[in-house]
Scaffold this motif. Structure first.
Motif, PDB file in Angstrom:
ATOM      1  N   GLY A 182      -0.645  -7.009   1.436  1.00 49.79           N
ATOM      2  CA  GLY A 182       0.756  -7.449  -0.185  1.00 49.79           C
ATOM      3  C   GLY A 182       1.042  -9.043   0.348  1.00 49.79           C
ATOM      4  N   ASP A 183       1.271  -9.158   1.965  1.00 59.47           N
ATOM      5  CA  ASP A 183       1.582  -9.649   2.951  1.00 59.47           C
ATOM      6  C   ASP A 183       1.324 -11.178   3.043  1.00 59.47           C
ATOM      7  N   GLY A 218      -2.683  -5.364  -2.141  1.00 67.38           N
ATOM      8  CA  GLY A 218      -3.023  -4.982  -0.835  1.00 67.38           C
ATOM      9  C   GLY A 218      -4.638  -4.171  -0.449  1.00 67.38           C
ATOM     10  N   ASP A 219      -5.262  -4.254   0.137  1.00 65.75           N
ATOM     11  CA  ASP A 219      -7.228  -4.180   0.024  1.00 65.75           C
ATOM     12  C   ASP A 219      -7.556  -3.822   1.424  1.00 65.75           C
ATOM     13  N   VAL A 220      -8.901  -2.925   1.280  1.00 64.06           N
ATOM     14  CA  VAL A 220      -9.849  -3.438   2.875  1.00 64.06           C
ATOM     15  C   VAL A 220     -10.932  -4.233   1.719  1.00 64.06           C
ATOM     16  N   GLY A 273       0.348  -1.222   0.203  1.00 63.26           N
ATOM     17  CA  GLY A 273      -0.090  -0.111   0.558  1.00 63.26           C
ATOM     18  C   GLY A 273       1.076   0.883  -0.132  1.00 63.26           C
ATOM     19  N   ILE A 316      -7.356  -5.025   6.713  1.00 63.33           N
ATOM     20  CA  ILE A 316      -6.452  -5.413   5.765  1.00 63.33           C
ATOM     21  C   ILE A 316      -6.117  -6.162   4.603  1.00 63.33           C
ATOM     22  N   CYS A 317      -6.290  -6.396   4.383  1.00 62.74           N
ATOM     23  CA  CYS A 317      -6.046  -8.075   3.501  1.00 62.74           C
ATOM     24  C   CYS A 317      -4.457  -7.093   2.924  1.00 62.74           C
ATOM     25  N   HIS A 345      -1.602   3.177   3.558  1.00 57.47           N
ATOM     26  CA  HIS A 345      -1.863   2.676   4.808  1.00 57.47           C
ATOM     27  C   HIS A 345      -1.922   4.264   5.417  1.00 57.47           C
ATOM     28  N   ASP A 383       2.738   1.940   8.722  1.00 56.44           N
ATOM     29  CA  ASP A 383       2.319   0.933   8.239  1.00 56.44           C
ATOM     30  C   ASP A 383       1.452  -0.159   9.294  1.00 56.44           C
ATOM     31  N   VAL A 384       0.289   0.324   8.486  1.00 52.83           N
ATOM     32  CA  VAL A 384      -1.116  -0.360   9.507  1.00 52.83           C
ATOM     33  C   VAL A 384      -1.268  -1.820   9.954  1.00 52.83           C
ATOM     34  N   LYS A 409       5.850  -9.314  10.511  1.00 50.38           N
ATOM     35  CA  LYS A 409       6.176  -9.648   8.683  1.00 50.38           C
ATOM     36  C   LYS A 409       7.209 -10.618   8.649  1.00 50.38           C
ATOM     37  N   MET A 461      -6.374   2.351  -3.333  1.00 51.38           N
ATOM     38  CA  MET A 461      -5.481   1.117  -3.542  1.00 51.38           C
ATOM     39  C   MET A 461      -5.395   0.792  -5.019  1.00 51.38           C
ATOM     40  N   VAL A 472     -10.106   3.982   1.102  1.00 53.63           N
ATOM     41  CA  VAL A 472      -8.826   3.273   0.873  1.00 53.63           C
ATOM     42  C   VAL A 472      -9.116   2.506  -0.175  1.00 53.63           C
TER      43      VAL A 472
HETATM   44  O1  IP8 Z   1       1.605  -2.599   2.094  1.00 51.91           O
HETATM   45  C1  IP8 Z   1      -1.223  -3.447   2.898  1.00 51.91           C
HETATM   46  O2  IP8 Z   1      -0.880  -3.375   2.021  1.00 51.91           O
HETATM   47  P1  IP8 Z   1       0.865  -3.834   2.630  1.00 51.91           P
HETATM   48  C2  IP8 Z   1      -2.446  -2.666   2.468  1.00 51.91           C
HETATM   49  O3  IP8 Z   1       1.676  -4.523   1.734  1.00 51.91           O
HETATM   50  C3  IP8 Z   1      -3.322  -1.068   2.559  1.00 51.91           C
HETATM   51  O4  IP8 Z   1       1.190  -3.844   4.116  1.00 51.91           O
HETATM   52  C4  IP8 Z   1      -4.789  -1.052   2.313  1.00 51.91           C
HETATM   53  C5  IP8 Z   1      -3.167  -0.932   3.018  1.00 51.91           C
END
Ligand code: IP8
Length: 250
Positions: free
Chosen positions: A149-150, A134-136, A46, A146-147, A51, A202-203, A210, A78, A74
């Motif tokens: 990318g990881d 990554g997404d809501v 994100g 929050i889903c 974020h 980083d939510v 991680k 994204m 959000v």
């Molecule tokens: O940066 C977060 O994805 P990440 C996606 O892979 C959002 O943790 C919507 C914050």
């Protein structure tokens, strides 16, 4: 099949909202394109698109009633970020399709419990590049979550040979040295250790969260962290050449 996670820390300037790093993104795409791999999925995070809004609207805390405005905002942000990447790919003849993480996963209490792998496989069979992000998303306990990318990488790791996390650091650090192989005895990281992310906002969890996810991924496929700000490192890791990085094992 190779999973390439392009972290928000390389694709955006985390200090500045909505700042997509076009030059770096283009170079990373070129490195992927000229490497010898032919079957891969790109996942992105994100960064400064996802974020700040997720934090502002408390979409990940499980306590605040999810605001329709925040959820919508959000998701929109994204998709804007995803469009930047997809457009660059299209312009350089890398035919891609977009797969929003929120539509192919289900979550329970912040944990991924299902992912539709088939849709990724179907697109791969059509010789297009699936780009998940990554997404809501809906959470059966919390309402929304929050889903990251990881999470997508984790969910797809059982059909992958290798997962490469492209970040803005050289790997996982222990006592200020990049470790070549990170093993489970080294977990958790302590205060003095630098790690995968130096993200300001980083939510989706601190560095230990991680790393813990990467350790789970490494049970399914070879797992690496590499610095995407340095030229050729991504290409080399994809081509199995010697390069500065951390391999995560568990
Ligand atoms: O940066 C977060 O994805 P990440 C996606 O892979 C959002 O943790 C919507 C914050």
């Amino acid at each position: 099949m190779i999973l390439i996670k392009l972290g928000g820390s390389v694709l955006t300037n985390k200090e500045k909202s909505y700042s997509f790093r076009t030059r770096i993104a283009k170079r990373l795409l070129k490195e992927i394109d000229k490497s010898s791999i032919d079957k891969f999925i790109i996942i992105h995070g994100g960064g400064s698109f996802g974020h700040p809004g997720a934090k502002k609207y408390n979409l990940n805390d499980g306590e605040t009633e999810p605001s329709p405005e925040g959820l919508s905002k959000v998701q929109l942000d994204m998709r804007r970020m995803n469009n930047h990447l997809l457009e660059l790919m299209h312009n350089q003849g890398m035919w891609a399709v977009s797969i929003p993480g929120g539509l192919v996963t289900s979550f329970e209490n912040g944990e991924l419990n299902k992912i539709n792998k088939q849709i990724f496989k179907n697109y791969l069979a059509l010789e297009v590049i699936p780009v998940g992000f990554g997404d809501v998303t809906i959470d059966t306990e919390k309402g929304v979550t929050i889903c990251s990318g990881d999470d997508l990488v984790l969910g797809l790791s059982s059909i992958a040979d290798k997962a490469v996390f492209v970040t803005n650091v050289d790997g996982i650090y222990k006592e200020r040295e990049v470790v070549k192989i990170f093993e489970k005895e080294m977990y958790p990281l302590e205060e003095n250790d630098f790690s995968v992310t130096s993200d300001a906002i980083d939510v989706t969890g601190g560095m230990n969260k991680k790393v813990e996810k990467m350790m789970r991924i490494s049970q399914n496929c070879d797992t690496y962290i590499v610095n995407g700000e340095e030229t050729e490192r991504l290409r080399k890791i994809l081509d199995n050449e010697e390069v500065i990085c951390t391999e995560v094992r568990s």
